[in-house]
Enzyme design. Structure first.
Site, PDB file in Angstrom:
ATOM      1  N   ASN A  28       0.786  -1.253   0.354  1.00 58.31           N
ATOM      2  CA  ASN A  28       0.051   0.088   0.449  1.00 58.31           C
ATOM      3  C   ASN A  28       1.240   0.755   0.178  1.00 58.31           C
ATOM      4  OD1 ASN A  28      -2.491   1.538   1.976  1.00 58.31           O
ATOM      5  ND2 ASN A  28      -2.622   1.004  -0.074  1.00 58.31           N
ATOM      6  N   HIS A  30       3.193   4.914  -0.326  1.00 58.42           N
ATOM      7  CA  HIS A  30       3.250   6.347  -0.490  1.00 58.42           C
ATOM      8  C   HIS A  30       3.857   6.896  -1.205  1.00 58.42           C
ATOM      9  CE1 HIS A  30       4.518   6.044   3.315  1.00 58.42           C
ATOM     10  NE2 HIS A  30       3.118   5.330   3.715  1.00 58.42           N
ATOM     11  N   GLU A  31       4.169   8.335  -1.272  1.00 58.68           N
ATOM     12  CA  GLU A  31       6.183   8.326  -1.744  1.00 58.68           C
ATOM     13  C   GLU A  31       6.873   8.801  -0.330  1.00 58.68           C
ATOM     14  OE1 GLU A  31       7.441  10.361  -3.980  1.00 58.68           O
ATOM     15  OE2 GLU A  31       5.420   9.678  -5.265  1.00 58.68           O
ATOM     16  N   GLY A  32       6.507   7.717   0.579  1.00 59.33           N
ATOM     17  CA  GLY A  32       7.410   7.710   2.051  1.00 59.33           C
ATOM     18  C   GLY A  32       7.981   6.689   1.523  1.00 59.33           C
ATOM     19  N   HIS A  33       6.953   5.432   1.093  1.00 60.01           N
ATOM     20  CA  HIS A  33       7.577   4.482   0.391  1.00 60.01           C
ATOM     21  C   HIS A  33       8.718   4.729  -0.128  1.00 60.01           C
ATOM     22  CE1 HIS A  33       4.719   3.159   2.846  1.00 60.01           C
ATOM     23  NE2 HIS A  33       5.250   1.976   3.396  1.00 60.01           N
ATOM     24  N   ASP A 145       8.622   4.831  12.129  1.00 60.01           N
ATOM     25  CA  ASP A 145       8.397   4.105  12.928  1.00 60.01           C
ATOM     26  C   ASP A 145       9.261   4.499  13.561  1.00 60.01           C
ATOM     27  OD1 ASP A 145       5.722   3.022  11.926  1.00 60.01           O
ATOM     28  OD2 ASP A 145       7.063   2.836  10.418  1.00 60.01           O
ATOM     29  N   GLN A 148      10.878   1.314  16.320  1.00 61.12           N
ATOM     30  CA  GLN A 148      10.804   0.291  15.337  1.00 61.12           C
ATOM     31  C   GLN A 148      12.464   0.045  15.035  1.00 61.12           C
ATOM     32  OE1 GLN A 148       7.872  -1.733  11.879  1.00 61.12           O
ATOM     33  NE2 GLN A 148       8.992  -0.653  10.705  1.00 61.12           N
ATOM     34  N   LEU A 179       2.972  10.641   5.751  1.00 66.75           N
ATOM     35  CA  LEU A 179       2.721   9.758   5.615  1.00 66.75           C
ATOM     36  C   LEU A 179       2.510   8.350   5.416  1.00 66.75           C
ATOM     37  CD1 LEU A 179       3.697  10.663   1.820  1.00 66.75           C
ATOM     38  CD2 LEU A 179       2.183  11.808   2.977  1.00 66.75           C
ATOM     39  N   ARG A 182      -1.963   3.883   6.809  1.00 66.82           N
ATOM     40  CA  ARG A 182      -3.233   3.683   7.592  1.00 66.82           C
ATOM     41  C   ARG A 182      -3.524   5.637   7.715  1.00 66.82           C
ATOM     42  NH1 ARG A 182       0.066   0.399  11.241  1.00 66.82           N
ATOM     43  NH2 ARG A 182      -1.198  -1.711  11.457  1.00 66.82           N
TER      44      ARG A 182
HETATM   45  O1  PAF Z   1       7.466  -0.410   8.319  1.00 65.02           O
HETATM   46  C1  PAF Z   1       6.493  -2.319   8.040  1.00 65.02           C
HETATM   47  O2  PAF Z   1       6.020  -1.954   6.916  1.00 65.02           O
HETATM   48  C2  PAF Z   1       6.946  -3.187   9.096  1.00 65.02           C
HETATM   49  O3  PAF Z   1       7.112  -3.856  10.258  1.00 65.02           O
HETATM   50  C3  PAF Z   1       8.093  -4.631   8.585  1.00 65.02           C
HETATM   51  C4  PAF Z   1       9.478  -3.825   8.898  1.00 65.02           C
HETATM   52  C5  PAF Z   1       8.188  -4.057   7.213  1.00 65.02           C
HETATM   53  C6  PAF Z   1       8.257  -5.384   8.581  1.00 65.02           C
HETATM   54  O4  PAF Z   1       6.902  -5.874   7.919  1.00 65.02           O
END
Ligand code: PAF
Length: 281
Positions: A28, A30-33, A145, A148, A179, A182
């Protein structure tokens, strides 16, 4: 760009690659990815992005089933940016019930971890599996994140993984909202309201830069503002950026983190704060 859906095929494809940079995602996109994937190009000759909604990082009642699966649109966004998209089925990554897990550091039980028990255990476990499969020299994770990123860095360091964990900047909409996949859950009205989370982080940041050290009071003020506007707040917390432990008066590198619900959508965000030490004469 090749789209690969099995571990074996991916291993075969990457066998002769001298350097791989890896961006794990749940799709899913977005520009962030997209900006993380662009950044990956600076870290390896072959860029691999994975798209996998990881069941073991979702708790009961969370949005695993409804999490948007948009593989075709995601691949269109990655065309020309990634060399390989790895999109395995759950049965490929988990051919048998997963009984071996990575135990994340204790700080993974705080902040988001306190509200999503087991979440970071599921994240670090799948990230280790993916790193073992892809064997990249660098892996890029977004700073949105923040917790994370912190636990993944700790895992890579403490388990001696031969990979550089690279942080990618948070991308924001024009009004400042970070971004996030969700954000798509927000109604039009909620989308306008959503930026309040970031504005509150900004106000906490400004107060700290202006000299306030009463972090608990700043946290309470932000929570009160959000609650007054209909949010359900999990936490607003001022933490030491290095350790993610509660910030002390002498810490100079801080981060303000927040997670809160707007309707049925849980949003998270954070902002770093650099405190300059004032010398007393
Ligand atoms: O940040 C995410 O999209 C997820 O937590 C990751 C790092 C791909 C692990 O499933």
């Amino acid at each position: 760009m090749q789209i690969i859906s099995t571990t074996q095929e991916l291993r075969d494809r990457l066998k002769s690659e001298p350097s791989v940079a890896f961006v794990p995602t749940m799709g899913n996109l977005h520009e962030g990815h997209v900006s993380l994937v662009r950044q990956a190009r600076e870290h390896g000759r072959c860029v691999v992005a994975s798209i996998f909604v990881n069941p073991i990082q979702f708790g009961p009642g969370e949005d695993f089933d409804s999490y948007p699966r948009t593989l075709e649109a995601d691949c269109a966004k990655l065309e020309g940016l990634a060399d390989v998209v790895f999109a395995p089925a759950v049965s490929d990554l988990y051919p048998e019930p997963q009984q071996v897990f990575v135990e994340p550091p204790p700080v993974a039980n705080e902040l988001c971890g306190a509200f999503r028990p087991g979440h970071f255990r599921g994240v670090v476990t799948v990230v280790l599996k993916l790193l073992n499969i892809v064997q990249p020299q660098a892996a890029i994770f977004g700073m949105k994140d923040y917790q994370q990123l912190h636990v993944i860095r700790a895992m890579a360091r403490q388990l001696n993984l031969p990979v550089e964990i690279v942080a990618g900047e948070t991308l924001r909409a024009a009004d400042g909202l970070a971004l996030s996949s969700r954000n798509g859950y927000l109604s039009a009205e909620e989308r306008i309201e959503a930026v309040r989370l970031y504005r509150n982080l900004g106000r906490v940041q400004e107060s700290i830069v202006a000299g306030s050290k009463d972090y608990a009071a700043l946290e309470r003020t932000a929570v009160a503002d959000l609650e007054a506007h209909g949010w359900r707040v999990d936490y607003v917390a001022v933490r030491a950026a290095e350790s993610l432990l509660p910030a002390g008066a002498d810490d100079t590198g801080l981060v303000v983190l927040a997670a809160a619900w707007l309707g049925r959508t849980r949003l998270i965000d954070n902002i770093e704060v650099c405190v300059s030490r004032r010398r007393s004469l």
